[in-house]
Design an enzyme around this catalytic site. Sequence first.
Site, mmCIF file in Angstrom:
data_model
loop_
_atom_site.group_PDB
_atom_site.id
_atom_site.type_symbol
_atom_site.label_atom_id
_atom_site.label_comp_id
_atom_site.label_asym_id
_atom_site.label_seq_id
_atom_site.Cartn_x
_atom_site.Cartn_y
_atom_site.Cartn_z
ATOM 1 N N ARG A 47 -15.661 -12.525 3.148
ATOM 2 C CA ARG A 47 -14.215 -12.729 3.028
ATOM 3 C C ARG A 47 -13.846 -14.209 3.138
ATOM 4 O O ARG A 47 -12.730 -14.601 2.805
ATOM 5 C CB ARG A 47 -13.479 -11.941 4.114
ATOM 6 C CG ARG A 47 -13.673 -10.433 4.024
ATOM 7 C CD ARG A 47 -12.901 -9.720 5.121
ATOM 8 N NE ARG A 47 -13.059 -8.278 5.067
ATOM 9 C CZ ARG A 47 -12.350 -7.460 4.310
ATOM 10 N NH1 ARG A 47 -11.421 -7.951 3.508
ATOM 11 N NH2 ARG A 47 -12.549 -6.154 4.335
ATOM 12 N N ARG A 56 0.849 -1.181 0.000
ATOM 13 C CA ARG A 56 0.000 0.000 0.000
ATOM 14 C C ARG A 56 0.889 1.236 0.000
ATOM 15 O O ARG A 56 1.265 1.765 1.042
ATOM 16 C CB ARG A 56 -0.935 -0.036 1.212
ATOM 17 C CG ARG A 56 -2.148 -0.931 1.026
ATOM 18 C CD ARG A 56 -3.175 -0.315 0.084
ATOM 19 N NE ARG A 56 -3.597 0.986 0.601
ATOM 20 C CZ ARG A 56 -4.578 1.154 1.488
ATOM 21 N NH1 ARG A 56 -5.273 0.114 1.917
ATOM 22 N NH2 ARG A 56 -4.886 2.364 1.924
ATOM 23 N N ARG A 78 -3.738 3.554 -3.025
ATOM 24 C CA ARG A 78 -5.164 3.754 -2.801
ATOM 25 C C ARG A 78 -5.437 5.236 -2.629
ATOM 26 O O ARG A 78 -4.881 5.876 -1.737
ATOM 27 C CB ARG A 78 -5.618 2.965 -1.553
ATOM 28 C CG ARG A 78 -7.093 3.074 -1.222
ATOM 29 C CD ARG A 78 -7.988 2.437 -2.266
ATOM 30 N NE ARG A 78 -7.669 1.038 -2.469
ATOM 31 C CZ ARG A 78 -7.262 0.537 -3.645
ATOM 32 N NH1 ARG A 78 -7.132 1.313 -4.711
ATOM 33 N NH2 ARG A 78 -6.991 -0.737 -3.771
ATOM 34 N N LYS A 131 -12.091 -5.962 -9.150
ATOM 35 C CA LYS A 131 -12.224 -6.049 -7.688
ATOM 36 C C LYS A 131 -13.163 -4.963 -7.178
ATOM 37 O O LYS A 131 -13.049 -3.803 -7.594
ATOM 38 C CB LYS A 131 -10.851 -5.878 -7.022
ATOM 39 C CG LYS A 131 -10.905 -5.805 -5.490
ATOM 40 C CD LYS A 131 -9.657 -5.142 -4.902
ATOM 41 C CE LYS A 131 -9.871 -4.841 -3.423
ATOM 42 N NZ LYS A 131 -8.791 -4.005 -2.862
ATOM 43 N N SER A 154 -5.782 -3.642 6.834
ATOM 44 C CA SER A 154 -5.794 -2.504 5.914
ATOM 45 C C SER A 154 -7.218 -2.064 5.600
ATOM 46 O O SER A 154 -7.424 -1.051 4.939
ATOM 47 C CB SER A 154 -5.052 -2.849 4.621
ATOM 48 O OG SER A 154 -5.689 -3.911 3.948
ATOM 49 N N GLN A 195 -11.081 -7.396 8.219
ATOM 50 C CA GLN A 195 -10.069 -8.408 7.904
ATOM 51 C C GLN A 195 -9.736 -9.237 9.143
ATOM 52 O O GLN A 195 -9.684 -8.714 10.244
ATOM 53 C CB GLN A 195 -8.789 -7.750 7.384
ATOM 54 C CG GLN A 195 -8.919 -7.200 5.986
ATOM 55 C CD GLN A 195 -7.637 -6.533 5.515
ATOM 56 O OE1 GLN A 195 -6.606 -6.633 6.169
ATOM 57 N NE2 GLN A 195 -7.707 -5.852 4.397
ATOM 58 N N HIS A 233 -13.912 0.989 -4.499
ATOM 59 C CA HIS A 233 -14.183 0.865 -3.065
ATOM 60 C C HIS A 233 -15.198 1.917 -2.645
ATOM 61 O O HIS A 233 -15.091 3.072 -3.044
ATOM 62 C CB HIS A 233 -12.899 1.077 -2.250
ATOM 63 C CG HIS A 233 -11.763 0.214 -2.707
ATOM 64 N ND1 HIS A 233 -11.039 0.502 -3.835
ATOM 65 C CD2 HIS A 233 -11.245 -0.930 -2.202
ATOM 66 C CE1 HIS A 233 -10.118 -0.442 -3.998
ATOM 67 N NE2 HIS A 233 -10.228 -1.314 -3.031
#
Length: 252
Positions: free
Chosen positions: A213, A48, A82, A170, A232, A236, A143
């Site tokens: 996920r 990232r 990002r 994605k 991130s 997660q 996103h």
Amino acid sequence: MKTVTVKDLVIGTGAPKIIVSLMAKDIASVKSEALAYREADFDILEWRVDHYADLSNVESVMAAAKILRETMPEKPLLFTYRSAKEGGEQAISTEAYIALNRAAIDSGLVDMIDLELFTGDDQVKETVAYAHAHDVKVVMSNHDFHKTPEAEEIIARLRKMQSFDADIPKIALMPQSTSDVLTLLAATLEMQEQYADRPIITMSMAKTGVISRLAGEVFGSAATFGAVKKASAPGQISVNDLRTVLTILHQA
């Protein structure tokens, strides 16, 4: 559906592949984080870059990329800046964003770049072509950290990425309810069954979306993000727990 092969990793078959994000701010922390990450169980390393402080110095950025490549030579390296508007750490102009990605492509150090769908159609098309000419794969992304659109819109965005020749489309969305998670999963399944001719990655974020996920192999998402240290994105879970669950679901 065709698979995507990066190094020796085949994406789009079997259990979802695990991606981890490294978010170091300088060369020293890139080195120390890389050594810590090297011992973890994952498939793809995402760097990232928006967390890196010295972004104006392209030589410094590429020196950091070289450290990652040398520390984990067998792992596919995904170069991701990002943008702030999609949840990243720093704002950046479109011109600087494209230039940074081109520098990464030119370096020969990265296997994949993340390219945001809404960067601008012409810039996206040109950057995809440039990446492919240099044998670099493109994860095209979108996103929304605030909401989950209707299934039709989710599918439309994934299909647009596919039409732009992304190797892996994605999308990551924030659920406001449990039904939003079902919307994401239903859209993933419809995309995978009716439109996708390549692997896709989808996820519903936060604690509410954790099931998305884990259930990628059931609904059609080819990869998922896990945490080695700091997550991130919200929702997660640790790579060890993630691998255990993915393996259980794969072998069931």
